[in-house]
Design a protein around this motif. Structure first.
Motif, PDB file in Angstrom:
ATOM      1  N   ASP A  59     -17.436  23.995 -11.970  1.00 15.26           N
ATOM      2  CA  ASP A  59     -17.090  22.626 -11.582  1.00 15.26           C
ATOM      3  C   ASP A  59     -15.577  22.470 -11.698  1.00 15.26           C
ATOM      4  O   ASP A  59     -14.954  23.044 -12.593  1.00 15.26           O
ATOM      5  CB  ASP A  59     -17.743  21.595 -12.516  1.00 15.26           C
ATOM      6  N   THR A  60     -14.992  21.685 -10.815  1.00 13.91           N
ATOM      7  CA  THR A  60     -13.574  21.359 -10.930  1.00 13.91           C
ATOM      8  C   THR A  60     -13.465  20.009 -11.619  1.00 13.91           C
ATOM      9  O   THR A  60     -14.110  19.049 -11.211  1.00 13.91           O
ATOM     10  CB  THR A  60     -12.908  21.303  -9.545  1.00 13.91           C
ATOM     11  N   LEU A  61     -12.655  19.953 -12.685  1.00 12.49           N
ATOM     12  CA  LEU A  61     -12.547  18.741 -13.493  1.00 12.49           C
ATOM     13  C   LEU A  61     -11.132  18.187 -13.480  1.00 12.49           C
ATOM     14  O   LEU A  61     -10.158  18.933 -13.483  1.00 12.49           O
ATOM     15  CB  LEU A  61     -12.928  19.033 -14.950  1.00 12.49           C
ATOM     16  N   TYR A  80     -10.933  11.200 -21.109  1.00 12.05           N
ATOM     17  CA  TYR A  80     -11.670  10.894 -19.886  1.00 12.05           C
ATOM     18  C   TYR A  80     -11.737  12.158 -19.050  1.00 12.05           C
ATOM     19  O   TYR A  80     -10.834  12.979 -19.089  1.00 12.05           O
ATOM     20  CB  TYR A  80     -10.961   9.806 -19.057  1.00 12.05           C
ATOM     21  N   LEU A  81     -12.809  12.276 -18.273  1.00  7.66           N
ATOM     22  CA  LEU A  81     -12.857  13.373 -17.315  1.00  7.66           C
ATOM     23  C   LEU A  81     -13.659  12.948 -16.108  1.00  7.66           C
ATOM     24  O   LEU A  81     -14.468  12.032 -16.169  1.00  7.66           O
ATOM     25  CB  LEU A  81     -13.402  14.661 -17.935  1.00  7.66           C
ATOM     26  N   SER A  82     -13.379  13.620 -15.008  1.00  3.21           N
ATOM     27  CA  SER A  82     -14.106  13.353 -13.775  1.00  3.21           C
ATOM     28  C   SER A  82     -14.394  14.688 -13.108  1.00  3.21           C
ATOM     29  O   SER A  82     -13.544  15.574 -13.076  1.00  3.21           O
ATOM     30  CB  SER A  82     -13.260  12.474 -12.851  1.00  3.21           C
ATOM     31  N   ILE A  83     -15.614  14.832 -12.604  1.00  2.00           N
ATOM     32  CA  ILE A  83     -15.980  16.040 -11.870  1.00  2.00           C
ATOM     33  C   ILE A  83     -15.575  15.825 -10.420  1.00  2.00           C
ATOM     34  O   ILE A  83     -15.973  14.843  -9.797  1.00  2.00           O
ATOM     35  CB  ILE A  83     -17.491  16.312 -11.985  1.00  2.00           C
ATOM     36  N   LEU A  84     -14.752  16.729  -9.897  1.00  2.00           N
ATOM     37  CA  LEU A  84     -14.240  16.592  -8.534  1.00  2.00           C
ATOM     38  C   LEU A  84     -15.058  17.460  -7.586  1.00  2.00           C
ATOM     39  O   LEU A  84     -15.306  18.623  -7.859  1.00  2.00           O
ATOM     40  CB  LEU A  84     -12.770  17.012  -8.473  1.00  2.00           C
ATOM     41  N   ASN A  85     -15.437  16.883  -6.460  1.00  2.00           N
ATOM     42  CA  ASN A  85     -16.214  17.615  -5.464  1.00  2.00           C
ATOM     43  C   ASN A  85     -15.535  17.546  -4.105  1.00  2.00           C
ATOM     44  O   ASN A  85     -15.046  16.499  -3.710  1.00  2.00           O
ATOM     45  CB  ASN A  85     -17.620  17.018  -5.334  1.00  2.00           C
ATOM     46  N   GLY A  86     -15.522  18.655  -3.388  1.00  2.00           N
ATOM     47  CA  GLY A  86     -15.080  18.706  -2.000  1.00  2.00           C
ATOM     48  C   GLY A  86     -13.783  17.996  -1.710  1.00  2.00           C
ATOM     49  O   GLY A  86     -12.721  18.369  -2.190  1.00  2.00           O
ATOM     50  N   ASP A  87     -13.877  16.939  -0.890  1.00  2.00           N
ATOM     51  CA  ASP A  87     -12.691  16.199  -0.463  1.00  2.00           C
ATOM     52  C   ASP A  87     -11.970  15.549  -1.637  1.00  2.00           C
ATOM     53  O   ASP A  87     -10.747  15.442  -1.643  1.00  2.00           O
ATOM     54  CB  ASP A  87     -13.064  15.119   0.561  1.00  2.00           C
ATOM     55  N   ASP A  88     -12.742  15.099  -2.641  1.00  2.00           N
ATOM     56  CA  ASP A  88     -12.123  14.491  -3.825  1.00  2.00           C
ATOM     57  C   ASP A  88     -11.165  15.470  -4.493  1.00  2.00           C
ATOM     58  O   ASP A  88     -10.076  15.100  -4.918  1.00  2.00           O
ATOM     59  CB  ASP A  88     -13.188  14.074  -4.851  1.00  2.00           C
ATOM     60  N   GLU A  89     -11.600  16.727  -4.586  1.00  2.00           N
ATOM     61  CA  GLU A  89     -10.760  17.739  -5.234  1.00  2.00           C
ATOM     62  C   GLU A  89      -9.444  17.900  -4.485  1.00  2.00           C
ATOM     63  O   GLU A  89      -8.370  17.938  -5.088  1.00  2.00           O
ATOM     64  CB  GLU A  89     -11.496  19.077  -5.293  1.00  2.00           C
ATOM     65  N   ILE A  90      -9.515  17.958  -3.162  1.00  2.00           N
ATOM     66  CA  ILE A  90      -8.301  18.127  -2.352  1.00  2.00           C
ATOM     67  C   ILE A  90      -7.378  16.932  -2.535  1.00  2.00           C
ATOM     68  O   ILE A  90      -6.173  17.090  -2.758  1.00  2.00           O
ATOM     69  CB  ILE A  90      -8.667  18.313  -0.861  1.00  2.00           C
ATOM     70  N   LEU A  91      -7.937  15.711  -2.486  1.00  2.00           N
ATOM     71  CA  LEU A  91      -7.120  14.503  -2.648  1.00  2.00           C
ATOM     72  C   LEU A  91      -6.453  14.455  -4.017  1.00  2.00           C
ATOM     73  O   LEU A  91      -5.264  14.158  -4.136  1.00  2.00           O
ATOM     74  CB  LEU A  91      -7.982  13.253  -2.454  1.00  2.00           C
ATOM     75  N   TRP A  92      -7.221  14.743  -5.078  1.00  2.00           N
ATOM     76  CA  TRP A  92      -6.662  14.690  -6.426  1.00  2.00           C
ATOM     77  C   TRP A  92      -5.606  15.764  -6.635  1.00  2.00           C
ATOM     78  O   TRP A  92      -4.604  15.539  -7.305  1.00  2.00           O
ATOM     79  CB  TRP A  92      -7.760  14.800  -7.480  1.00  2.00           C
ATOM     80  N   SER A 186     -22.432  11.844  -6.396  1.00  2.00           N
ATOM     81  CA  SER A 186     -22.116  13.198  -5.923  1.00  2.00           C
ATOM     82  C   SER A 186     -21.852  14.162  -7.075  1.00  2.00           C
ATOM     83  O   SER A 186     -22.067  15.357  -6.946  1.00  2.00           O
ATOM     84  CB  SER A 186     -20.920  13.172  -4.969  1.00  2.00           C
ATOM     85  N   SER A 187     -21.398  13.639  -8.227  1.00  2.00           N
ATOM     86  CA  SER A 187     -21.159  14.520  -9.373  1.00  2.00           C
ATOM     87  C   SER A 187     -22.435  14.751 -10.180  1.00  2.00           C
ATOM     88  O   SER A 187     -22.436  15.511 -11.141  1.00  2.00           O
ATOM     89  CB  SER A 187     -20.068  13.941 -10.272  1.00  2.00           C
ATOM     90  N   GLY A 188     -23.528  14.075  -9.786  1.00  2.00           N
ATOM     91  CA  GLY A 188     -24.807  14.296 -10.453  1.00  2.00           C
ATOM     92  C   GLY A 188     -24.946  13.587 -11.784  1.00  2.00           C
ATOM     93  O   GLY A 188     -25.805  13.929 -12.586  1.00  2.00           O
TER      94      GLY A 188
END
Length: 201
Positions: A59-61, A80-92, A186-188
């Motif tokens: 997972d990308t965090l 704090y943490l957030s799991i990044l998926n797909g487009d979110d990862e690219i934006l972040w 989306s992060s489950g």
């Protein structure tokens, strides 16, 4: 303010608030602590969690926390943490790199100004320079995300929590709430138990 940094720079930010992005390559669960090893562009870094998250290998965090040192090893105590998926990862990642470049430019300007002041004011007393503290949206977004997740967990009476209840409680725009709910889905971390009703996994 959480400063975006890479793993190679952690030693320079001891006891400071930092923001990092990395891919999970190891998870060690202990009694009340979860230890993660993450990989970023420049190497590895360790993260210590005290909350339970649904994190899987690779997972990308996005991690917000403070840097601590133990036996000359630096790790991040996650707030704090957030799991990044797909487009979110690219934006972040784009946002992250942009902030790092901005901080470097700011530091370079400050260094040049300091050098200039030293040359011009050799015989004068140094003046105190006040730095403006900029409020970043990032911590607020992550904080709000965590609060919404906790609200769903705390207010679920068995059939889930309705979108209307969440919106009424937090009083935020429908678009912002929708984005956070989609991110949690989306992060489950949550699922839709019935139309517009959500439960924590």
């Amino acid at each position: 303010m959480y400063l975006p940094v890479f793993s190679k720079d952690l030693k320079n930010y001891k006891d400071k608030k930092v923001c990092l992005i990395g891919k999970v390559i190891d998870i060690q669960e202990e009694k009340k602590v979860i230890r993660l090893k993450l990989l970023d562009t420049f190497g590895f870094f360790d993260v210590v969690l005290f909350d339970v998250y649904n994190i899987k290998l690779f997972d990308t965090l996005l991690i917000l926390g403070s840097v601590s040192e133990y036996n000359n090893n630096f790790s991040v105590i996650a707030r704090y943490l957030s799991i990044l998926n797909g487009d979110d990862e690219i934006l972040w990642r784009k946002f992250f790199i942009k902030k790092i470049k901005k901080n470097k430019k700011k530091n370079n300007k400050e260094n040049k100004m300091e050098e200039k002041d030293i040359v011009e004011n050799n015989n004068l007393e140094e003046k105190d320079i006040k730095k403006e503290i900029y409020e970043e949206e990032l911590p607020e977004e992550v904080k709000l995300r965590k609060q919404i997740l906790e609200f769903i967990r705390d207010n679920d009476k068995g059939d889930g929590v309705s979108l209307k209840d969440i919106k009424d409680f937090f009083d935020i725009s429908e678009e912002k709430l929708s984005n956070i709910i989609m991110d949690l889905l989306s992060s489950g971390e949550i699922y839709e138990s019935s139309p517009e009703k959500y439960k924590v996994i």
